[in-house]
Design a protein around this motif. Structure first.
Motif, PDB file in Angstrom:
ATOM      1  N   PRO A 118     -15.226  29.206   8.276  1.00 26.73           N
ATOM      2  CA  PRO A 118     -14.248  29.150   7.181  1.00 26.73           C
ATOM      3  C   PRO A 118     -13.102  28.219   7.553  1.00 26.73           C
ATOM      4  O   PRO A 118     -13.009  27.750   8.692  1.00 26.73           O
ATOM      5  N   PRO A 119     -12.202  27.922   6.614  1.00 30.79           N
ATOM      6  CA  PRO A 119     -10.981  27.198   6.974  1.00 30.79           C
ATOM      7  C   PRO A 119     -10.125  28.055   7.900  1.00 30.79           C
ATOM      8  O   PRO A 119     -10.268  29.281   7.946  1.00 30.79           O
ATOM      9  N   GLN A 127     -16.621  33.649  14.996  1.00 24.47           N
ATOM     10  CA  GLN A 127     -16.337  33.636  13.561  1.00 24.47           C
ATOM     11  C   GLN A 127     -17.394  32.829  12.816  1.00 24.47           C
ATOM     12  O   GLN A 127     -17.923  31.837  13.318  1.00 24.47           O
ATOM     13  N   ARG A 128     -17.694  33.275  11.597  1.00 22.81           N
ATOM     14  CA  ARG A 128     -18.645  32.577  10.723  1.00 22.81           C
ATOM     15  C   ARG A 128     -18.265  32.857   9.272  1.00 22.81           C
ATOM     16  O   ARG A 128     -17.559  33.811   8.967  1.00 22.81           O
ATOM     17  N   LEU A 129     -18.790  32.009   8.397  1.00 21.79           N
ATOM     18  CA  LEU A 129     -18.704  32.299   6.974  1.00 21.79           C
ATOM     19  C   LEU A 129     -19.558  33.513   6.640  1.00 21.79           C
ATOM     20  O   LEU A 129     -20.493  33.858   7.371  1.00 21.79           O
ATOM     21  N   LYS A 142     -27.678  26.182   7.858  1.00 22.67           N
ATOM     22  CA  LYS A 142     -27.215  26.176   9.248  1.00 22.67           C
ATOM     23  C   LYS A 142     -26.740  27.565   9.668  1.00 22.67           C
ATOM     24  O   LYS A 142     -26.938  27.981  10.823  1.00 22.67           O
ATOM     25  N   LEU A 143     -26.122  28.290   8.748  1.00 17.32           N
ATOM     26  CA  LEU A 143     -25.673  29.642   9.046  1.00 17.32           C
ATOM     27  C   LEU A 143     -26.866  30.572   9.261  1.00 17.32           C
ATOM     28  O   LEU A 143     -26.883  31.390  10.197  1.00 17.32           O
ATOM     29  N   TYR A 299      -8.737  18.800   2.230  1.00 20.17           N
ATOM     30  CA  TYR A 299      -7.406  19.329   1.921  1.00 20.17           C
ATOM     31  C   TYR A 299      -7.102  20.618   2.687  1.00 20.17           C
ATOM     32  O   TYR A 299      -6.005  21.152   2.566  1.00 20.17           O
ATOM     33  N   GLN A 300      -8.062  21.111   3.454  1.00 22.76           N
ATOM     34  CA  GLN A 300      -7.876  22.365   4.180  1.00 22.76           C
ATOM     35  C   GLN A 300      -7.923  22.114   5.680  1.00 22.76           C
ATOM     36  O   GLN A 300      -8.666  21.261   6.157  1.00 22.76           O
ATOM     37  N   THR A 301      -7.145  22.872   6.419  1.00 17.52           N
ATOM     38  CA  THR A 301      -7.182  22.793   7.876  1.00 17.52           C
ATOM     39  C   THR A 301      -8.349  23.599   8.412  1.00 17.52           C
ATOM     40  O   THR A 301      -8.590  24.727   7.983  1.00 17.52           O
TER      41      THR A 301
END
Length: 388
Positions: A118-119, A127-129, A142-143, A299-301
């Motif tokens: 995630p962002p 951590q994962r989506l 890929k996940l 636009y996201q870090t």
């Protein structure tokens, strides 16, 4: 049948299978093992005609024939692949190779992507989506692959290493994608304004360093087996700063230092998708850049923590190298390549030499002194010539 190990000059050479050897990552690994580790390892890198990840029989026949001592998989389907291709290549291909490694009881090294994260800042390997149907094909496949490998390790003892990469930069990538798509857009002057905001930070992965890590991972299985590792540069980079640095190097007028809001960028991308569909219906082949699927990421870090890597036994072969120090070399290589292919207009070559001299002064001042003798061989004042 080929023997599992080959004796070369009295040493035992391990035979490995590399899948995806024609890409940026795979090509670098193949070159490294042929030039720096040839007394320890011999890599086979069959092309897709000899071994297709989409065909389990291909995988089975090839592995039974050559009996590798380890498998490295850095093959991926394109970012904009259809669901079936992404599923068969990124997930099923990974699963088939992992099952072969499990049955042969050999190490399996898998390359994954920050697309599964995630962002956020300092994201860890754990951590994962969340796996949902709404995910795009690439991160979903890929996940799934990561989750399957973790399950095979937990239940059946698969000896695997999962290496997550962020934005990869490096030379000799023959495809215009990812980071090199950004360079191309700037060199082609097709980016009028900044498609990001002032605070968007991202992690970057140096392609040159990856083969050193793979070599180390193969030599230290107990330490690196059964875990995920973030292989990224220690410091994240502002996307806007990177774009403006490239602009400065190339002495361009565009992009203007105007930050386009995400809502406008998203709307514009939607219009472009609609136009490409219309053109396709009338027989004109037009495609959106695959990276626009991840426009929100601009636009996201998203920064990846590499604390686990820094605490390991691996030593960075070039700790001073970053995307900024490598930019002059990357620009020289890719601009020359794209010009030879008539993809961009020619650039002035003088600035390459200037930036190389500046980089030498910053990174290796001792080398400046060692070149003094060579410079002194050339006359500074031509005393025999008449005054101007």
């Amino acid at each position: 049948m080929v023997e599992q190990q080959i004796t070369c000059l009295g040493n035992i050479v391990k035979n490995g299978l590399l899948v995806g050897g024609s890409g940026l990552i795979g090509g670098g690994i193949l070159h490294y093992f042929k030039t720096r580790a040839e007394t320890e390892f011999e890599l086979r890198a069959p092309n897709s005609k000899k071994l297709s990840l989409r065909d389990p029989d291909d995988i089975r026949r090839y592995i039974l024939r050559f009996r590798p001592n380890f498998i490295i998989n850095c093959a991926i389907a394109a970012l904009d692949s259809n669901p079936l291709l992404a599923y068969e290549t990124n997930y099923l291909g990974t699963l088939h190779l992992a099952r072969a490694a499990l049955e042969l009881e050999i190490p399996y090294i898998h390359f994954s992507s920050a697309a599964v994260l995630p962002p956020g800042e300092n994201l860890t390997e754990d951590q994962r989506l969340e796996l949902t149907p709404e995910l795009p094909n690439y991160p979903k496949s890929k996940l799934l692959a990561e989750l399957a490998l973790a399950e095979l390790h937990r239940k059946y003892g698969l000896d695997y290493t999962n290496i997550r990469l962020a934005v990869v930069y490096g030379g000799h990538d023959h495809k215009i994608q990812g980071f090199h798509r950004l360079l191309f857009a700037l060199a082609d002057q097709s980016m009028p304004v900044l498609f990001t905001n002032r605070g968007a930070l991202h992690s970057y992965s140096n392609a040159k360093k990856i083969p050193f890590f793979v070599h180390h991972v193969l030599q230290h299985r107990q330490e690196f087996g059964g875990r995920t590792w973030h292989f990224v540069d220690p410091l994240p980079v502002l996307l806007s700063q990177l774009i403006l640095t490239v602009k400065s190097y190339l002495e361009l007028k565009r992009p203007r230092e105007i930050y386009l809001p995400y809502s406008l960028a998203h709307f514009g991308a939607g219009i472009m998708r609609w136009l490409t569909r219309i053109l396709g219906r009338i027989g004109i082949d037009a495609r959106m850049p695959a990276e626009l699927l991840f426009m929100e990421s601009f636009y996201q870090t998203q920064t990846l923590s590499n604390r686990r890597l820094q605490a390991s036994s691996f030593v960075d072969p070039k700790p001073e190298a970053t995307v900024f120090t490598e930019l002059p070399h990357l620009l020289e290589y890719y601009l020359s390549r794209w010009e030879s292919l008539n993809l961009i207009t020619p650039y002035n070559r003088d600035f390459f030499a200037c930036h190389r001299r500046g980089e030498e002064f910053v990174r290796d001042p001792g080398r400046v002194l060692t070149s003094l003798d060579e410079e002194l061989r050339q006359p500074f004042l031509d005393v025999d010539s008449p005054p101007q």
